[in-house]
Design an enzyme around this catalytic site. Structure first.
Site, mmCIF file in Angstrom:
data_model
loop_
_atom_site.group_PDB
_atom_site.id
_atom_site.type_symbol
_atom_site.label_atom_id
_atom_site.label_comp_id
_atom_site.label_asym_id
_atom_site.label_seq_id
_atom_site.Cartn_x
_atom_site.Cartn_y
_atom_site.Cartn_z
ATOM 1 N N ASP A 102 3.614 -6.394 3.311
ATOM 2 C CA ASP A 102 3.456 -5.300 4.267
ATOM 3 C C ASP A 102 4.517 -5.429 5.353
ATOM 4 O O ASP A 102 5.425 -6.269 5.260
ATOM 5 C CB ASP A 102 2.038 -5.354 4.859
ATOM 6 C CG ASP A 102 1.490 -3.990 5.253
ATOM 7 O OD1 ASP A 102 2.261 -3.155 5.763
ATOM 8 O OD2 ASP A 102 0.280 -3.758 5.062
ATOM 9 N N ASP A 145 5.910 1.444 6.592
ATOM 10 C CA ASP A 145 4.544 0.912 6.494
ATOM 11 C C ASP A 145 3.765 1.816 5.543
ATOM 12 O O ASP A 145 3.199 2.811 5.956
ATOM 13 C CB ASP A 145 3.915 0.902 7.882
ATOM 14 C CG ASP A 145 2.541 0.274 7.923
ATOM 15 O OD1 ASP A 145 2.090 -0.261 6.899
ATOM 16 O OD2 ASP A 145 1.910 0.328 9.007
ATOM 17 N N HIS A 163 0.813 -1.213 0.000
ATOM 18 C CA HIS A 163 0.000 0.000 0.000
ATOM 19 C C HIS A 163 0.849 1.267 0.000
ATOM 20 O O HIS A 163 1.905 1.343 0.623
ATOM 21 C CB HIS A 163 -1.035 0.002 1.126
ATOM 22 C CG HIS A 163 -0.504 0.025 2.534
ATOM 23 N ND1 HIS A 163 -0.179 1.197 3.187
ATOM 24 C CD2 HIS A 163 -0.300 -0.971 3.429
ATOM 25 C CE1 HIS A 163 0.217 0.921 4.415
ATOM 26 N NE2 HIS A 163 0.156 -0.383 4.595
ATOM 27 N N HIS A 184 3.990 2.625 12.810
ATOM 28 C CA HIS A 184 2.992 3.619 13.216
ATOM 29 C C HIS A 184 3.604 4.658 14.158
ATOM 30 O O HIS A 184 3.013 5.050 15.165
ATOM 31 C CB HIS A 184 1.765 2.956 13.835
ATOM 32 C CG HIS A 184 0.873 2.323 12.802
ATOM 33 N ND1 HIS A 184 -0.504 2.398 12.851
ATOM 34 C CD2 HIS A 184 1.152 1.634 11.667
ATOM 35 C CE1 HIS A 184 -1.020 1.773 11.802
ATOM 36 N NE2 HIS A 184 -0.023 1.295 11.066
ATOM 37 N N GLU A 226 -5.111 2.017 2.647
ATOM 38 C CA GLU A 226 -5.054 0.784 3.438
ATOM 39 C C GLU A 226 -5.197 1.079 4.922
ATOM 40 O O GLU A 226 -5.874 0.354 5.653
ATOM 41 C CB GLU A 226 -3.727 0.060 3.165
ATOM 42 C CG GLU A 226 -3.640 -1.350 3.759
ATOM 43 C CD GLU A 226 -3.078 -1.412 5.171
ATOM 44 O OE1 GLU A 226 -3.030 -2.512 5.743
ATOM 45 O OE2 GLU A 226 -2.681 -0.340 5.734
ATOM 46 N N GLU A 227 -4.565 2.166 5.370
ATOM 47 C CA GLU A 227 -4.524 2.464 6.796
ATOM 48 C C GLU A 227 -5.882 2.868 7.365
ATOM 49 O O GLU A 227 -6.044 2.933 8.583
ATOM 50 C CB GLU A 227 -3.500 3.578 7.071
ATOM 51 C CG GLU A 227 -2.057 3.205 6.773
ATOM 52 C CD GLU A 227 -1.473 2.183 7.734
ATOM 53 O OE1 GLU A 227 -2.210 1.717 8.635
ATOM 54 O OE2 GLU A 227 -0.297 1.841 7.580
#
Length: 362
Positions: free
Chosen positions: A238, A183, A69, A326, A215-216
């Protein structure tokens, strides 16, 4: 340092440093397209903006989708206060303890503006208040504006996207790479590199390298791009949890950086397709490619959407053990990138029509 390594590091730098919050992925999509288009037979987008690259092998062969992504966790401006501070909405899963005093970039119509996430100083909080993490809704962004009018003159307006600031960094151990947005720019990089390794190679299928959007915030681009492609087999590439930092117990996270990609058995969005999982493990062991198993009680990947597209698509998530995901700065190991690429290339070479049909019936 070899020329080939330089090229790969430049790709990592270009992908990770480019801003791409959910719903605002166009800039990083252009970067991915720059790298993958010369290796593909065609590139195009779906109506949400996911990038799709095709590489034709056998004309009537099955369709194999590899999805990373494009988006990273970010923020969105929701309000400019009278004194010129910015209120914001999170885009993706932020942990409030990693946010305060961190630098961010606001993408305005007049260009990028740097700011810092602030809150009420601890010096004026009560002892009880200091013991508690600051709630995200109490945070703001300081861009150095003295008023709402000045902030607007800078080009800021509600709806502008915001991303962390962290330059791509090769660490003292050159196998360790630090950046924002691993990510999931590492998944995009893996898709590009797989196309590169397949160039000039015979493969019994048609391969799709996909950079999905949003995606998130709910695996949205995976759904639309898979609907457009209608793949026979899908891989989500991922990041995963690295369990090799202090305080992490083996039962919480087993994987270690540098010991191969993670084959995700189950997460909150999908149970791995058993036949495809076993097939990938068999290929890895035959070619002596290191791998690790992983499970995640929370979270999911694009495979959570691809596997329920149409009448169902055998899908598997292959992830890279990454520290501090994250947050503003994450770290991964270069060897895991290499192992993941090797594994996917070897798997693709063996996914002919007969094998895919057997997997679907298994």
């Amino acid at each position: 340092m070899s020329t080939e390594l330089d090229v790969t590091l430049q790709m990592f730098k270009d992908l990770t440093e480019t801003p791409g919050a959910p719903g605002h992925e166009h800039a990083v999509r252009d970067v991915m397209n720059k790298y993958i288009e010369p290796l593909a037979d065609a590139t195009y987008t779906d109506n949400l903006g996911s990038l799709i690259a095709e590489k034709q092998g056998i004309e009537a062969g099955p369709k194999i989708m590899i999805a990373g992504h494009l988006d990273e966790i970010g923020l969105m401006v929701t309000q400019i206060t009278e004194k010129g501070f910015l209120r914001f909405q999170t885009l993706g899963g932020w942990w409030n303890q990693v946010m305060l005093a961190q630098r961010v970039s606001i993408l305005t119509r007049k260009g990028e503006i740097e700011g810092v996430i602030g809150s009420k100083p601890p010096h004026i909080l009560s002892l009880e208040q200091r013991k508690k993490p600051v709630d995200i809704k109490e945070m703001f962004i300081d861009i150095g504006a003295s008023s709402k009018e000045e902030a607007e003159e800078f080009g800021v307006r509600p709806g502008d996207s915001i991303v962390p600031i962290c330059p791509f960094t090769v660490m003292k151990n050159p196998k360790m790479l630090m950046a924002k947005a691993w990510d999931n720019r590492i998944g995009c990089a893996i898709a590009i590199e797989v196309f590169k390794r397949l160039k000039g190679e015979s493969h019994p299928n048609k391969v799709y390298g996909v950079g999905t959007v949003q995606e998130e915030v709910g695996l949205r681009g995976a759904q639309t791009s898979a609907h457009m492609i209608q793949p026979d087999i899908a891989f989500a590439v991922d990041v995963g949890i690295a369990g090799d930092t202090p305080g992490v117990k083996p039962e919480e996270a087993l994987s270690k950086m540098g010991q191969g990609p993670q084959i995700v058995l189950v997460d909150a969005s999908m149970i791995a397709h058993k036949g495809l999982r076993d097939f990938v493990v068999q290929v890895a062991e035959k070619h002596q490619i290191p791998y690790q198993f992983d499970t995640m009680a929370g979270g999911g990947t694009d495979a959570g959407r691809t596997h329920i597209t149409g009448n169902g698509v055998p899908s598997l998530a292959i992830t890279i053990a990454t520290r501090y995901i994250h947050s503003h700065a994450a770290i991964l190991h270069r060897d895991d990138f290499e192992y993941a690429v090797q594994l996917l290339v070897e798997v693709i070479k063996k996914l002919d029509a007969t094998t895919v049909q057997q997997l679907k019936q298994g």
